[in-house]
Design an enzyme around this catalytic site. Structure first.
Site, PDB file in Angstrom:
ATOM      1  N   SER A 118      54.596  23.064  25.222  1.00 21.16           N
ATOM      2  CA  SER A 118      55.286  23.767  24.033  1.00 21.16           C
ATOM      3  C   SER A 118      55.810  22.927  22.841  1.00 21.16           C
ATOM      4  CB  SER A 118      56.474  24.829  24.621  1.00 21.16           C
ATOM      5  OG  SER A 118      57.124  25.720  23.546  1.00 21.16           O
ATOM      6  N   HIS A 119      56.963  23.100  22.651  1.00 19.03           N
ATOM      7  CA  HIS A 119      57.667  22.464  21.377  1.00 19.03           C
ATOM      8  C   HIS A 119      57.955  20.976  21.650  1.00 19.03           C
ATOM      9  CE1 HIS A 119      60.527  23.913  23.843  1.00 19.03           C
ATOM     10  NE2 HIS A 119      61.333  23.238  23.359  1.00 19.03           N
ATOM     11  N   ASP A 149      54.949  25.832  16.502  1.00 18.94           N
ATOM     12  CA  ASP A 149      54.997  24.797  17.733  1.00 18.94           C
ATOM     13  C   ASP A 149      53.801  24.537  18.272  1.00 18.94           C
ATOM     14  OD1 ASP A 149      54.701  27.134  19.381  1.00 18.94           O
ATOM     15  OD2 ASP A 149      56.132  26.331  20.940  1.00 18.94           O
ATOM     16  N   ASP A 184      52.267  24.997  21.416  1.00 14.94           N
ATOM     17  CA  ASP A 184      51.459  25.823  21.838  1.00 14.94           C
ATOM     18  C   ASP A 184      51.162  27.530  21.088  1.00 14.94           C
ATOM     19  OD1 ASP A 184      53.966  26.527  22.621  1.00 14.94           O
ATOM     20  OD2 ASP A 184      53.309  27.518  24.235  1.00 14.94           O
ATOM     21  N   ASP A 223      53.301  29.548  20.008  1.00 14.65           N
ATOM     22  CA  ASP A 223      54.155  30.923  20.271  1.00 14.65           C
ATOM     23  C   ASP A 223      55.457  30.850  19.728  1.00 14.65           C
ATOM     24  OD1 ASP A 223      55.711  28.625  21.974  1.00 14.65           O
ATOM     25  OD2 ASP A 223      55.503  29.803  23.771  1.00 14.65           O
ATOM     26  N   ARG A 224      55.714  29.702  19.032  1.00  7.66           N
ATOM     27  CA  ARG A 224      57.009  29.858  18.272  1.00  7.66           C
ATOM     28  C   ARG A 224      56.824  29.976  16.811  1.00  7.66           C
ATOM     29  NH1 ARG A 224      61.872  26.068  20.538  1.00  7.66           N
ATOM     30  NH2 ARG A 224      61.596  26.606  22.921  1.00  7.66           N
ATOM     31  N   LYS A 265      55.622  35.066  23.491  1.00  8.85           N
ATOM     32  CA  LYS A 265      55.906  35.358  22.105  1.00  8.85           C
ATOM     33  C   LYS A 265      54.849  34.693  21.225  1.00  8.85           C
ATOM     34  CE  LYS A 265      58.799  30.886  22.748  1.00  8.85           C
ATOM     35  NZ  LYS A 265      58.906  30.773  24.266  1.00  8.85           N
TER      36      LYS A 265
END
Ligand code: VG1
Ligand code: CO
Length: 542
Positions: free
Chosen positions: A112-113, A276, A278, A280-281, A375
């Site tokens: 992710s982030h 981010d 991946d 999703d943010r 998300k």
């Protein structure tokens, strides 16, 4: 091609956290590490005759991990894997493919982030047939399986070609390599008023989208620049790189500083956003105004009906417990339910599946809806654009009107990173032990009304999740929440969440840190942060 069973022994600590298993990349690249965990996944969910989706955010080791997983899927008897071209899929796009192709789930490669690269972070996550992250019962079963591992199955084969779209065979298993963007872009076009947004751009509306050298680059260029007509170059850092160009792909004011500087500077575009690793943010920023994720969720909930996909209104909303109560006020006004869940998107899945909630959000720059079960960064950006186009106002005007109507929930999260784990655990243990004594305590002019350790009972399946974060509620409605992160890979990260509500139009224009100052002081005293961790100030403020 033959299938091998490679004998192994359990590897300690393969315990998924808030969002899958995350470790330093060299740990994942260590002998049998990835393989053992993937075998645990297949042992728990079963692979024989099944179809899975596979893709990741393109970070270092993504490509090689994907080849290993494909060989293991084939050896475990999977019938078919749908994989993004180049083994790339954003998390929301993977969720969509899992759902739209009615598959048996998917494996997403991402931390992710968290930064990527040979010495940074890697991660792996299993999503269920509904497209959402595996619930705790499933991740617990996977963890248990890793502690019993004696061997994994893998096909004796070379890498297959993932660079071009099409069908390839791997042993008896079908591998369908698909365009990672096409289906997702079509889904977005079905939800939002693309002609209205295109007219906005045609009228000279300027936007900056920072993809932070992570996975959303190709998605954002296709959707914003090609389909909606935003000026070429609107999307910056648009090419996904294995190390994210050395960036920390976390869309917040600290890590997306260049975007913040531009948006708060003299020649700011009308609207800015970042996403981010991946995808999703999201962070959204208006010209001259930062929109906190909790406020963003509230504004989106109040205005979602302006987008075609949500014209019928919202069935309900849900937010994670540490997220501010701004959206609760919107739900109240709309006469719909508002659910409060533990941190992590997996807790929204049942609510979305059961039709209890349409929109969900977290304070950690996560917003989404029932269109997927993750998300979705670009989705949030497009919903904002749709609202801006229909209302014909700036983000700053919309935010100001929102606060005037609903009051303002001043909000901030303070992160204290890389604390020695034993110290962070000791601090939380003492805090948890003192909850009963806190009630009625007066400090910094605030009086503690209640204190507890958040527990959640899922309204759909009745499962209970305990110890999800300490909440200290003050008599005036202010709130402190403390919990330890479940996504870090180095020591412990303490997250301190701070909130204060200002009802009237008075005091609506304070700086959040100033508005929250007494609450911040109270939190440091109550939790004895300095005494336990030696820290007086956070590493990251959002
Ligand atoms: C953090 C956030 C949480 C989010 C999770 C995964 O978890 O606080 O809200 O769901 O990251 O986000 P933690 O346990 O570190 O606080 V990301 O974009 O993986 O998928
Ligand atoms: Co993410």
């Amino acid at each position: 091609m033959t299938t091998h069973t490679v004998p192994t022994a359990p590897i300690a600590g393969q315990k998924p956290g808030t969002s899958g298993l995350r470790k330093k990349t060299p740990v994942f690249m260590g002998a049998h590490y990835l393989e053992n965990f993937v075998q645990a996944i297949f042992d728990v969910v079963g692979a024989e005759g099944k179809t899975f989706v596979l893709g990741g955010d393109g970070r270092y080791f993504n490509d090689r991990a994907a080849q290993v997983i494909l060989r293991m899927a084939a050896a475990n008897g999977a019938a078919r894997v749908i994989v993004g071209q180049g083994a790339i899929l954003s998390t929301p796009a993977a969720s969509h493919l899992i759902r739209s192709h009615r598959t048996d789930g998917g494996i997403i490669l991402s931390a992710s982030h968290n930064p990527g690269g040979p010495t940074e972070d890697f991660g792996i996550k299993f999503n269920m047939p509904n497209g959402g992250p595996a619930p705790e019962s499933v991740t617990e079963a996977m963890y248990l399986r890793t502690t019993q591992m004696t061997g994994y199955r893998i096909l004796d084969a070379q890498d297959i070609e993932l660079a071009s779209v099409g069908r390839v065979m791997l042993g008896a298993m079908v591998v369908d390599v698909v365009d990672p963007v096409a289906d997702y872009a079509a889904l977005m076009e079905s939800l939002f008023d693309f002609p209205a947004i295109a007219r906005l751009f045609a009228g000279g509306f300027r936007m900056r989208m920072d993809s932070m050298c992570a996975v959303t680059g190709p998605y954002a260029v296709e959707i914003l620049e090609r389909r909606l007509g935003a000026a070429a170059g609107t999307v910056i850092n648009a090419v996904p790189l294995p190390d994210f160009g050395g960036m920390h792909p976390d869309p917040n004011p600290t890590w997306a500083k260049a975007l913040m500087d531009e948006m708060l500077g003299p020649d700011a575009p009308d609207f800015g956003a970042a996403s981010d690793g991946d995808g999703d943010r999201n962070m959204v920023v208006g010209a001259g105004v930062y929109v906190s994720p909790s406020d963003s969720l509230a504004v989106l909930a109040a205005n979602a009906h302006l987008a075609p996909g949500y014209a019928a209104g919202l069935k309900g909303v849900a937010r994670s417990m540490p997220t501010s109560a701004a959206v609760d006020r919107v739900a109240q006004r709309l006469g719909i339910a508002c659910y409060e869940t533990p941190t992590g998107w997996k807790f929204f899945g049942n609510l979305l599946d059961a039709g209890l909630a349409t929109l969900c959000g977290e304070e950690s720059f996560g917003t989404g809806s029932d269109h997927v079960r993750e998300k979705d960064g670009l989705w949030a950006v497009l919903l904002w654009l749709n609202i801006l186009a229909v209302r014909g106002q700036s983000a700053a005007q919309i935010l100001a009107e929102h606060w005037a109507e609903y009051g303002r929930n001043y909000y901030s999260r303070h992160d204290f990173e890389a604390i020695p784990t034993d110290k962070a655990d000791a601090m939380m243990a003492v805090l948890r032990g003192s909850l009963l004594d806190l009630e009625g305590m007066e400090l910094e002019g605030l009086s503690v009304a209640a204190a507890d350790d958040f527990a959640y009972t899922d309204p759909v399946d009745g499962s209970v999740s305990k110890a999800q974060g300490v909440r200290i509620l003050f008599a005036d409605g202010s709130r402190i929440v403390l919990r330890l992160s479940g996504t870090g890979t180095e020591g412990a990260t303490l997250r301190l969440y701070l909130e204060r509500y200002a009802p009237g139009p008075d005091g609506l224009d304070l700086d959040p840190q100033a508005a929250l100052a007494p609450i911040i002081r109270a939190a440091h005293r109550l939790a004895q942060i300095e005494a336990f961790t030696g820290r007086v100030a956070p590493d990251v403020i959002t």
